[in-house]
Design a protein around this motif. Structure first.
Motif, PDB file in Angstrom:
ATOM      1  N   ILE A 101       1.212   4.737 -15.844  1.00  0.00           N
ATOM      2  CA  ILE A 101       1.583   3.314 -15.864  1.00  0.00           C
ATOM      3  C   ILE A 101       0.740   2.598 -16.906  1.00  0.00           C
ATOM      4  CG2 ILE A 101       2.344   3.221 -13.459  1.00  0.00           C
ATOM      5  CD1 ILE A 101      -0.377   2.138 -12.680  1.00  0.00           C
ATOM      6  N   SER A 102       1.064   1.331 -17.168  1.00  0.00           N
ATOM      7  CA  SER A 102       0.275   0.564 -18.134  1.00  0.00           C
ATOM      8  C   SER A 102      -1.013   0.063 -17.494  1.00  0.00           C
ATOM      9  CB  SER A 102       1.076  -0.636 -18.652  1.00  0.00           C
ATOM     10  OG  SER A 102       1.184  -1.625 -17.649  1.00  0.00           O
ATOM     11  N   ALA A 103      -2.008  -0.224 -18.323  1.00  0.00           N
ATOM     12  CA  ALA A 103      -3.278  -0.751 -17.826  1.00  0.00           C
ATOM     13  C   ALA A 103      -3.075  -2.089 -17.126  1.00  0.00           C
ATOM     14  CB  ALA A 103      -4.267  -0.893 -18.988  1.00  0.00           C
ATOM     15  N   CYS A 104      -2.171  -2.914 -17.657  1.00  0.00           N
ATOM     16  CA  CYS A 104      -1.904  -4.220 -17.045  1.00  0.00           C
ATOM     17  C   CYS A 104      -1.269  -4.063 -15.664  1.00  0.00           C
ATOM     18  CB  CYS A 104      -1.005  -5.057 -17.953  1.00  0.00           C
ATOM     19  SG  CYS A 104      -1.898  -5.836 -19.311  1.00  0.00           S
ATOM     20  N   TYR A 105      -0.362  -3.086 -15.535  1.00  0.00           N
ATOM     21  CA  TYR A 105       0.280  -2.847 -14.227  1.00  0.00           C
ATOM     22  C   TYR A 105      -0.778  -2.416 -13.203  1.00  0.00           C
ATOM     23  CZ  TYR A 105       3.550  -1.035 -10.722  1.00  0.00           C
ATOM     24  OH  TYR A 105       4.247  -0.802  -9.548  1.00  0.00           O
ATOM     25  N   LEU A 106      -1.654  -1.513 -13.619  1.00  0.00           N
ATOM     26  CA  LEU A 106      -2.713  -1.042 -12.726  1.00  0.00           C
ATOM     27  C   LEU A 106      -3.624  -2.185 -12.314  1.00  0.00           C
ATOM     28  CD1 LEU A 106      -4.399   1.088 -11.282  1.00  0.00           C
ATOM     29  CD2 LEU A 106      -5.460   1.659 -13.492  1.00  0.00           C
ATOM     30  N   SER A 107      -4.026  -3.000 -13.278  1.00  0.00           N
ATOM     31  CA  SER A 107      -4.897  -4.139 -12.991  1.00  0.00           C
ATOM     32  C   SER A 107      -4.222  -5.108 -12.021  1.00  0.00           C
ATOM     33  CB  SER A 107      -5.251  -4.859 -14.292  1.00  0.00           C
ATOM     34  OG  SER A 107      -6.065  -5.977 -14.053  1.00  0.00           O
ATOM     35  N   SER A 108      -2.934  -5.397 -12.243  1.00  0.00           N
ATOM     36  CA  SER A 108      -2.180  -6.312 -11.365  1.00  0.00           C
ATOM     37  C   SER A 108      -2.059  -5.748  -9.970  1.00  0.00           C
ATOM     38  CB  SER A 108      -0.785  -6.566 -11.933  1.00  0.00           C
ATOM     39  OG  SER A 108      -0.852  -7.223 -13.157  1.00  0.00           O
ATOM     40  N   MET A 109      -1.808  -4.444  -9.866  1.00  0.00           N
ATOM     41  CA  MET A 109      -1.634  -3.799  -8.565  1.00  0.00           C
ATOM     42  C   MET A 109      -2.910  -3.907  -7.727  1.00  0.00           C
ATOM     43  SD  MET A 109      -0.391   0.122  -7.802  1.00  0.00           S
ATOM     44  CE  MET A 109      -1.815   0.906  -8.602  1.00  0.00           C
ATOM     45  N   ILE A 110      -4.048  -3.595  -8.330  1.00  0.00           N
ATOM     46  CA  ILE A 110      -5.318  -3.661  -7.605  1.00  0.00           C
ATOM     47  C   ILE A 110      -5.644  -5.099  -7.227  1.00  0.00           C
ATOM     48  CG2 ILE A 110      -7.816  -3.306  -7.822  1.00  0.00           C
ATOM     49  CD1 ILE A 110      -7.182  -0.875  -9.585  1.00  0.00           C
ATOM     50  N   ASN A 111      -5.424  -6.014  -8.169  1.00  0.00           N
ATOM     51  CA  ASN A 111      -5.724  -7.423  -7.915  1.00  0.00           C
ATOM     52  C   ASN A 111      -4.851  -7.987  -6.806  1.00  0.00           C
ATOM     53  OD1 ASN A 111      -5.209 -10.548  -8.790  1.00  0.00           O
ATOM     54  ND2 ASN A 111      -7.293  -9.875  -9.215  1.00  0.00           N
ATOM     55  N   ASN A 112      -3.558  -7.661  -6.819  1.00  0.00           N
ATOM     56  CA  ASN A 112      -2.631  -8.191  -5.820  1.00  0.00           C
ATOM     57  C   ASN A 112      -2.846  -7.583  -4.444  1.00  0.00           C
ATOM     58  OD1 ASN A 112      -0.171 -10.033  -6.826  1.00  0.00           O
ATOM     59  ND2 ASN A 112      -0.886  -8.785  -8.512  1.00  0.00           N
ATOM     60  N   LEU A 113      -3.091  -6.279  -4.390  1.00  0.00           N
ATOM     61  CA  LEU A 113      -3.244  -5.603  -3.105  1.00  0.00           C
ATOM     62  C   LEU A 113      -4.626  -5.796  -2.490  1.00  0.00           C
ATOM     63  CD1 LEU A 113      -1.408  -2.176  -3.589  1.00  0.00           C
ATOM     64  CD2 LEU A 113      -0.724  -4.077  -2.124  1.00  0.00           C
ATOM     65  N   LEU A 114      -5.647  -5.786  -3.319  1.00  0.00           N
ATOM     66  CA  LEU A 114      -7.020  -5.782  -2.811  1.00  0.00           C
ATOM     67  C   LEU A 114      -7.816  -7.028  -3.175  1.00  0.00           C
ATOM     68  CD1 LEU A 114      -7.823  -2.080  -3.784  1.00  0.00           C
ATOM     69  CD2 LEU A 114      -6.928  -2.917  -1.599  1.00  0.00           C
ATOM     70  N   ARG A 159       0.825  -1.213   0.000  1.00  0.00           N
ATOM     71  CA  ARG A 159       0.000   0.000   0.000  1.00  0.00           C
ATOM     72  C   ARG A 159       0.858   1.261   0.000  1.00  0.00           C
ATOM     73  NH1 ARG A 159      -5.507  -0.296   1.132  1.00  0.00           N
ATOM     74  NH2 ARG A 159      -6.281  -2.418   1.318  1.00  0.00           N
ATOM     75  N   ALA A 160       2.150   1.096   0.250  1.00  0.00           N
ATOM     76  CA  ALA A 160       3.071   2.233   0.205  1.00  0.00           C
ATOM     77  C   ALA A 160       3.527   2.502  -1.234  1.00  0.00           C
ATOM     78  CB  ALA A 160       4.284   1.966   1.083  1.00  0.00           C
ATOM     79  N   ASN A 161       3.117   1.630  -2.171  1.00  0.00           N
ATOM     80  CA  ASN A 161       3.462   1.801  -3.577  1.00  0.00           C
ATOM     81  C   ASN A 161       3.065   3.210  -4.046  1.00  0.00           C
ATOM     82  OD1 ASN A 161       2.569   1.750  -6.552  1.00  0.00           O
ATOM     83  ND2 ASN A 161       3.741  -0.146  -6.398  1.00  0.00           N
ATOM     84  N   HIS A 162       4.005   3.890  -4.681  1.00  0.00           N
ATOM     85  CA  HIS A 162       3.783   5.276  -5.122  1.00  0.00           C
ATOM     86  C   HIS A 162       2.517   5.403  -5.960  1.00  0.00           C
ATOM     87  CE1 HIS A 162       4.439   9.179  -6.992  1.00  0.00           C
ATOM     88  NE2 HIS A 162       4.405   8.593  -8.185  1.00  0.00           N
ATOM     89  N   TYR A 163       2.320   4.471  -6.888  1.00  0.00           N
ATOM     90  CA  TYR A 163       1.173   4.561  -7.802  1.00  0.00           C
ATOM     91  C   TYR A 163      -0.139   4.247  -7.082  1.00  0.00           C
ATOM     92  CZ  TYR A 163       4.778   4.736 -11.375  1.00  0.00           C
ATOM     93  OH  TYR A 163       5.858   5.103 -12.129  1.00  0.00           O
ATOM     94  N   PHE A 164      -0.083   3.355  -6.097  1.00  0.00           N
ATOM     95  CA  PHE A 164      -1.303   3.048  -5.355  1.00  0.00           C
ATOM     96  C   PHE A 164      -1.731   4.250  -4.514  1.00  0.00           C
ATOM     97  CE2 PHE A 164      -3.707   1.200  -1.775  1.00  0.00           C
ATOM     98  CZ  PHE A 164      -4.726   0.600  -2.502  1.00  0.00           C
ATOM     99  N   LYS A 165      -0.749   4.913  -3.909  1.00  0.00           N
ATOM    100  CA  LYS A 165      -1.066   6.105  -3.104  1.00  0.00           C
ATOM    101  C   LYS A 165      -1.633   7.215  -4.000  1.00  0.00           C
ATOM    102  CE  LYS A 165       1.910   7.161   0.216  1.00  0.00           C
ATOM    103  NZ  LYS A 165       3.198   7.407   0.889  1.00  0.00           N
ATOM    104  N   LYS A 166      -1.079   7.325  -5.191  1.00  0.00           N
ATOM    105  CA  LYS A 166      -1.578   8.325  -6.135  1.00  0.00           C
ATOM    106  C   LYS A 166      -2.996   7.972  -6.581  1.00  0.00           C
ATOM    107  CE  LYS A 166      -0.273  10.689 -10.431  1.00  0.00           C
ATOM    108  NZ  LYS A 166       0.703  10.739 -11.559  1.00  0.00           N
ATOM    109  N   LEU A 167      -3.253   6.673  -6.776  1.00  0.00           N
ATOM    110  CA  LEU A 167      -4.583   6.211  -7.162  1.00  0.00           C
ATOM    111  C   LEU A 167      -5.600   6.547  -6.072  1.00  0.00           C
ATOM    112  CD1 LEU A 167      -6.489   4.551  -9.023  1.00  0.00           C
ATOM    113  CD2 LEU A 167      -5.746   2.512  -7.785  1.00  0.00           C
TER     114      LEU A 167
END
Length: 297
Positions: free
Chosen positions: A213-226, A179-187
């Motif tokens: 970021i790429s759409a795949c990176y965003l999708s992976s980030m949400i799926n992995n974290l949440l 959750r400290a991921n820069h892009y997640f905090k920005k999201l």
């Protein structure tokens, strides 16, 4: 159909290896690889449908993870997402034997499972890494006898390139998402302060572009974290917005549907479906329960 057209040749192999190797080179996630393969199989080989199943060893099932054609109405969404047990259907059989199959006419194959619509021919290629099944590339066509040995040969090459790229990605040392991921905090900031979920035209791609970021990176980030999809993530914000606004003075003159549309849902049906999925109640039932709780408190 002549034998020359049906048989693979060295030039076809070189072109396939060159194109798909180049296309996959800059992909950084398994999801990007799978979606890229499905899209390019159709565009380069002239197919109308391509789906990649990934094998879940613990459950013994194959999940549809990427698709192109009718199965993919928009973005990275799969219509009528199927799960197939290992050994079931043509896909399950290929997964079990780890051997490719070409079905000239599905009408005469009892294993055939109808997906989004019935089609007359099918081709299945296993994706295998170090003799371990990763998944299956599957394509169907409305014409009987559409697929040939050339298709089988080229898809086998593509499956091998896919397996090599996935293995490369999986063996790289990567920092896990937090959750400290820069892009997640920005999201989260875009959601909480700019409230971008209120835009009914918001998409995975447009949000990824805002984040850089790429759409795949965003999708992976949400799926992995949440452990949820992008759509569910966005809709949860919209539903919280609705729940807060149903009893606010600012929205006292609004209908329930209007409150939902203001929160970002693009139709009454999308609003009611998402609200019921996330709360177990219709918006009207939720509002009535809230009023009763207020009276008794």
């Amino acid at each position: 159909m002549n034998n020359k057209q049906n048989s693979p040749n060295t030039l076809d192999e070189i072109k396939a290896i060159s194109f798909f190797s180049t296309s996959l080179y800059h992909k950084n996630s398994v999801e990007e690889v799978l979606w890229d393969i499905t899209k390019n199989v159709i565009q380069q080989l002239g197919f109308v449908d391509c789906v990649i199943y990934v094998f879940d060893k613990e459950k013994g099932v194959l999940h549809q993870k990427a698709a192109y054609g009718q199965k993919n109405p928009y973005e990275e969404v799969i219509y009528n997402q199927l799960e197939i047990l290992l050994g079931n259907g043509i896909v399950g059989s290929v997964a079990k034997t780890k051997k490719p199959e070409l079905i000239p006419n599905t009408k005469y194959d009892r294993r055939y499972i109808i997906d989004d619509e019935e089609r007359s021919s099918e081709i299945c290629i296993p994706i295998v890494m170090d003799d371990t099944l990763f998944g299956v590339i599957d394509s169907e066509h409305p014409e009987a006898n559409f697929f040939n040995q050339k298709h089988l040969h080229l898809l086998t090459i593509i499956a091998t390139l896919c397996a090599q790229k996935i293995k490369e990605i999986q063996t790289k040392t990567r920092k896990p998402f937090t959750r400290a991921n820069h892009y997640f905090k920005k999201l989260e900031s875009l959601m909480q302060f700019r409230k971008i979920y209120r835009n009914p035209c918001l998409t995975l791609s447009s949000t990824a572009e805002d984040l850089g970021i790429s759409a795949c990176y965003l999708s992976s980030m949400i799926n992995n974290l949440l452990n949820k999809s992008f759509i569910d993530f966005i809709n949860e914000y919209r539903i919280e917005d609705v729940k807060n606004n149903l009893h606010s003075e600012e929205f006292s003159g609004y209908t329930i549907v209007s409150v939902g549309l203001e929160a970002g849902f693009n139709s009454k049906s999308a609003f009611y479906s998402a609200f019921k999925k996330h709360t177990g109640l219709t918006p009207m039932a939720y509002k009535s329960q809230s009023v009763l709780r207020c009276r008794h408190s």
